[in-house]
Motif scaffolding. Structure first.
Motif, short mmCIF file in Angstrom:
data_model
loop_
_atom_site.label_atom_id
_atom_site.label_comp_id
_atom_site.label_asym_id
_atom_site.label_seq_id
_atom_site.Cartn_x
_atom_site.Cartn_y
_atom_site.Cartn_z
N UNK A 1 0.69 -1.20 -0.10
CA UNK A 1 -0.13 0.00 0.12
C UNK A 1 0.81 1.03 -0.05
N UNK A 2 1.89 1.34 0.84
CA UNK A 2 2.67 2.59 0.90
C UNK A 2 3.71 2.82 -0.37
N UNK A 3 4.10 1.63 -0.90
CA UNK A 3 5.19 2.01 -2.05
C UNK A 3 4.50 1.98 -3.38
N UNK A 4 2.97 1.29 -3.37
CA UNK A 4 2.30 1.45 -4.59
C UNK A 4 2.67 0.29 -5.70
N UNK A 5 3.69 -0.72 -5.06
CA UNK A 5 4.05 -1.78 -5.88
C UNK A 5 3.30 -2.96 -5.39
N UNK B 1 6.29 7.06 22.15
CA UNK B 1 6.10 5.71 21.71
C UNK B 1 6.66 5.54 20.57
N UNK B 2 7.23 4.32 20.43
CA UNK B 2 7.95 3.92 19.30
C UNK B 2 7.14 3.72 18.11
N UNK B 3 7.74 3.73 16.94
CA UNK B 3 7.18 3.64 15.59
C UNK B 3 6.50 2.26 15.36
N UNK B 4 5.05 2.44 14.73
CA UNK B 4 4.68 1.22 14.13
C UNK B 4 5.48 0.72 12.91
N UNK B 5 5.28 -0.42 12.34
CA UNK B 5 5.65 -0.93 11.07
C UNK B 5 5.20 0.09 9.98
N UNK B 6 3.89 0.42 10.09
CA UNK B 6 3.58 1.29 8.90
C UNK B 6 4.32 2.64 9.09
N UNK B 7 4.43 3.15 10.12
CA UNK B 7 4.99 4.53 10.42
C UNK B 7 6.49 4.37 9.82
N UNK B 8 7.18 3.19 10.23
CA UNK B 8 8.54 3.16 9.74
C UNK B 8 8.62 3.00 8.12
N UNK B 9 7.78 2.04 7.73
CA UNK B 9 7.58 1.97 6.20
C UNK B 9 7.28 3.23 5.37
N UNK B 10 6.70 4.30 6.03
CA UNK B 10 6.58 5.59 5.35
C UNK B 10 7.74 6.27 5.55
N UNK B 11 8.65 6.14 6.10
CA UNK B 11 10.21 6.82 6.10
C UNK B 11 10.93 6.10 5.03
#
Length: 320
Positions: free
Chosen positions: A243-247, A302-312
């Motif tokens: 979803x985040x990468x569009x691939x 709060x530490x990042x969620x995986x989704x928040x990491x993936x957006x970076x």
């Protein structure tokens, strides 16, 4: 806050200060409202990461953390209030060397009279699996270093990293299928959930908690798990990254034999392949049973969620 230059401020020596875990310790202590002097150890003080630390006020010290340089380690640890140590099996693939280097650092920390030694340790997989999984060398070696600290009587805390979120762009990097889609292959079942941490961004939060919390800074060997959330490979690939990468990215479970063949062709020695295979089994069948979740509400943020990491992540370079 900035890194303190006040001689009255506690001094923390950070091993691997230009690396992932050590760098995170530096960043998160620098963000504290308490003053810390920081001495960052690195093998090469001329590299960009080291000069950047020096510009921020870190005392950068060049030091090889090898057993033939005990005098150098001893000197680098002098005057420390706190010391953070980490070892890297994957750099040399030698469990005996990892143990020896870790023990040398423990000895030097004790000689320095450190108030608290922060050790990047891990679970003893052989023990946790009741002897069924005996080849997760990098887990067991780190646990042995922790046990050595206990045996010599140095005050310590065990700060255990969970699975790195960044694995998705390194050793679990999606492979192109040739049709614009990508696949991540592994021996885990698709629904297997692991505890993850955005290590560079958040591991240091737990080191900071170990120092600043009366619950963990007692030096009696408590363990903290550095984690953020439990996520499955299926959710990471099919949902979050896609979803985040569009691939289109999917996860594919492969057999142990396929994994061995692929890693062998990639040049990984047999004992390192064994480590990976047993680690996968540990992740799936044992880790959920023995993992102790540190209360995230006790952290400074709060530490990042995986989704928040993936957006970076710059997915255009990862998934070209």
């Amino acid at each position: 806050m900035t890194i303190s230059q006040d001689s009255a401020a506690p001094l923390i020596v950070v091993v691997g200060s230009t690396g992932t875990q050590g760098g995170s310790v530096v960043d998160n202590l620098a963000a504290s409202d308490k003053p810390y002097r920081i001495r960052g150890l690195t093998r090469d003080s001329s590299k960009k990461q080291a000069t950047s630390l020096a510009e921020r006020g870190v005392e950068v010290v060049q030091c090889n953390l090898t057993v033939d340089n005990v005098e150098g380690i001893r000197k680098a640890f002098q005057g420390a209030t706190y010391i953070f140590i980490v070892t890297n099996f994957w750099e040399h693939l030698d469990g005996a060397r990892e143990r020896a280097e870790g023990k040398a650092m423990v000895d030097c920390a004790k000689e320095a009279g450190v108030k608290l030694l922060l050790i990047s340790g891990l679970v003893n997989v052989t023990e946790a699996s009741n002897g069924e999984l005996t080849k997760v060398f990098h887990f067991d070696a780190k646990h042995d270093i922790v046990q050595y600290a206990k045996s010599v009587g140095v005050p310590y805390v065990d700060v255990q990293a969970s699975a790195y979120m960044s694995n998705i762009v390194t050793f679990m990097r999606p492979a192109p299928l040739g049709d614009g889609a990508y696949v991540v292959r592994g021996t885990w079942t698709p629904g297997t959930k692991l505890p993850y941490i955005d290590t560079l961004h958040d591991y240091g939060l737990f080191a900071r908690l170990a120092i600043e919390s009366d619950e963990f800074n007692t030096g009696d060997g408590k363990a903290l798990s550095a984690w953020s959330e439990w996520v499955s490979f299926e959710d990471i690939c099919n949902s979050i990254v896609s979803e985040i990468s569009g691939k289109r990215v999917t996860y594919q479970q492969i057999t142990e034999e396929q994994a061995r063949a692929g890693m062998g062709q990639g040049g990984m020695p047999p004992h390192a392949v064994d480590d990976y295979i047993d680690m996968s089994k540990f992740h799936e069948f044992v880790w959920p049973r023995v993992f102790v979740e540190t209360d995230l509400s006790k952290l400074a943020r709060r530490p990042r969620t995986f989704e928040e990491y993936a957006k970076t992540v710059d997915w255009t370079s990862v998934l070209p």
